[in-house]
Scaffold this active site. Structure first.
Site, PDB file in Angstrom:
ATOM      1  N   HIS A  51       3.757   3.502 -32.195  1.00 46.70           N
ATOM      2  CA  HIS A  51       3.532   2.737 -33.426  1.00 46.70           C
ATOM      3  C   HIS A  51       2.450   3.444 -34.217  1.00 46.70           C
ATOM      4  CE1 HIS A  51       2.422  -0.530 -36.142  1.00 46.70           C
ATOM      5  NE2 HIS A  51       1.170  -0.192 -35.868  1.00 46.70           N
ATOM      6  N   ASN A 110      10.889   3.442 -28.993  1.00 53.43           N
ATOM      7  CA  ASN A 110      10.708   4.645 -29.807  1.00 53.43           C
ATOM      8  C   ASN A 110       9.296   5.218 -29.679  1.00 53.43           C
ATOM      9  OD1 ASN A 110       9.352   2.684 -31.161  1.00 53.43           O
ATOM     10  ND2 ASN A 110      10.607   2.727 -33.011  1.00 53.43           N
ATOM     11  N   TYR A 112       3.210  -7.993 -34.452  1.00 54.50           N
ATOM     12  CA  TYR A 112       4.568  -7.945 -34.999  1.00 54.50           C
ATOM     13  C   TYR A 112       4.948  -9.268 -35.651  1.00 54.50           C
ATOM     14  CZ  TYR A 112       5.602  -3.328 -32.985  1.00 54.50           C
ATOM     15  OH  TYR A 112       5.628  -1.977 -32.693  1.00 54.50           O
ATOM     16  N   LYS A 120       3.495   3.282 -26.927  1.00 58.82           N
ATOM     17  CA  LYS A 120       4.178   2.118 -26.355  1.00 58.82           C
ATOM     18  C   LYS A 120       4.442   2.343 -24.857  1.00 58.82           C
ATOM     19  CE  LYS A 120       6.302   0.901 -30.799  1.00 58.82           C
ATOM     20  NZ  LYS A 120       7.569   0.639 -31.543  1.00 58.82           N
ATOM     21  N   GLU A 139      -5.203  -3.498 -37.925  1.00 58.00           N
ATOM     22  CA  GLU A 139      -4.798  -3.072 -36.575  1.00 58.00           C
ATOM     23  C   GLU A 139      -5.976  -2.470 -35.808  1.00 58.00           C
ATOM     24  OE1 GLU A 139      -1.361  -0.608 -37.263  1.00 58.00           O
ATOM     25  OE2 GLU A 139      -0.185  -2.326 -37.949  1.00 58.00           O
TER      26      GLU A 139
HETATM   27  O1  CDP Z   1       7.649   1.200 -35.969  1.00 58.51           O
HETATM   28  P1  CDP Z   1       8.186   1.279 -37.380  1.00 58.51           P
HETATM   29  O2  CDP Z   1       7.160   0.928 -38.443  1.00 58.51           O
HETATM   30  O3  CDP Z   1       8.891   2.570 -37.650  1.00 58.51           O
HETATM   31  O4  CDP Z   1       9.380   0.184 -37.474  1.00 58.51           O
HETATM   32  P2  CDP Z   1       9.394  -1.354 -37.906  1.00 58.51           P
HETATM   33  O5  CDP Z   1      10.618  -1.543 -38.750  1.00 58.51           O
HETATM   34  O6  CDP Z   1       8.086  -1.796 -38.459  1.00 58.51           O
HETATM   35  O7  CDP Z   1       9.650  -2.104 -36.515  1.00 58.51           O
HETATM   36  C1  CDP Z   1       8.620  -2.250 -35.578  1.00 58.51           C
HETATM   37  C2  CDP Z   1       9.180  -1.973 -34.201  1.00 58.51           C
HETATM   38  O8  CDP Z   1      10.111  -3.004 -33.858  1.00 58.51           O
HETATM   39  C3  CDP Z   1       9.985  -0.687 -34.091  1.00 58.51           C
HETATM   40  O9  CDP Z   1       9.161   0.444 -33.915  1.00 58.51           O
HETATM   41  C4  CDP Z   1      10.853  -0.962 -32.882  1.00 58.51           C
HETATM   42  O10 CDP Z   1      10.148  -0.746 -31.664  1.00 58.51           O
HETATM   43  C5  CDP Z   1      11.121  -2.467 -33.028  1.00 58.51           C
HETATM   44  N1  CDP Z   1      12.445  -2.772 -33.632  1.00 58.51           N
HETATM   45  C6  CDP Z   1      13.486  -3.202 -32.801  1.00 58.51           C
HETATM   46  O11 CDP Z   1      13.309  -3.300 -31.583  1.00 58.51           O
HETATM   47  N2  CDP Z   1      14.724  -3.507 -33.338  1.00 58.51           N
HETATM   48  C7  CDP Z   1      14.928  -3.426 -34.652  1.00 58.51           C
HETATM   49  N3  CDP Z   1      16.138  -3.739 -35.154  1.00 58.51           N
HETATM   50  C8  CDP Z   1      13.888  -2.995 -35.507  1.00 58.51           C
HETATM   51  C9  CDP Z   1      12.646  -2.667 -34.965  1.00 58.51           C
HETATM   52 MG    MG Z   2       6.359  -0.887 -39.025  1.00 60.69          MG
END
Ligand code: CDP
Ligand code: MG
Length: 154
Positions: A115, A112, A49, A9, A126
């Site tokens: 991805h 974070n 997303y 990212k 993807e």
């Molecule tokens: O990336 P990962 O699969 O661990 O998490 P996700 O639950 O699929 O969410 C995708 C991305 O959305 C996260 O990696 C964060 O960058 C973002 N996110 C966020 O900004 N705020 C949240 N409350 C949850 C996710």
């Molecule tokens: Mg995810």
């Protein structure tokens, strides 16, 4: 062998962690079969997303993901999807376990660093979203026989 899609990212590039993160995947034994830098377009990030489009954080997430280029990777290996997710760690950086990429380098829930595809169907989608077929390279890596037992490579 399985393939997974990883995105470094914008915070990974801004914080100079590109090399560190890629190094972890390389050392683990995942093979890099695709690698490119891109500026994510509106339609691409909205598709990527899509499940979060109605969430309150979506606008901020979209802006963040477009704030600088991202680096997209395709990694190949036995159980590559699960292995990459294990190296990445859980979503919230500040509570992710030490030893994971997020646990070692991230404090944020949003920013974070990385991805990684979460299942074989999403990995396929993807990879197709970010790579043309000719941008993925099938090649035999010379250390393959040291990374896996013969049985595992079949
Ligand atoms: O990336 P990962 O699969 O661990 O998490 P996700 O639950 O699929 O969410 C995708 C991305 O959305 C996260 O990696 C964060 O960058 C973002 N996110 C966020 O900004 N705020 C949240 N409350 C949850 C996710
Ligand atoms: Mg995810």
């Amino acid at each position: 062998m399985e393939r997974t899609c990883v995105l470094l990212k914008p915070d990974a590039l801004q914080r100079g962690l590109f090399g560190e993160i890629v190094h972890r995947f390389e050392r683990k034994g995942l093979q890099i079969v695709g690698c490119k830098m891109i500026q994510i377009s509106d339609p691409t990030i909205e598709e990527h997303y899509a499940q979060y489009r109605e969430k309150p954080f979506f606008g901020r997430l979209k802006e963040f993901m477009q704030s600088a280029p991202v680096v997209a990777l395709v990694l190949e290996g036995v159980d590559a999807i699960e292995t990459a997710r294990t190296l990445v760690g859980p979503t919230k950086g500040r509570t992710a376990p030490a030893g994971t990429i997020r646990g070692d380098f991230a404090m944020s829930l949003q920013s974070n660093l990385i991805h990684a595809s979460d299942a074989s169907a999403t990995a396929e989608q993807e990879i197709a979203r970010f790579f043309r077929p000719e941008e993925i390279f099938a090649y035999e890596k010379v250390d393959c026989c040291w990374v896996y037992a013969e049985e595992e490579r079949k």
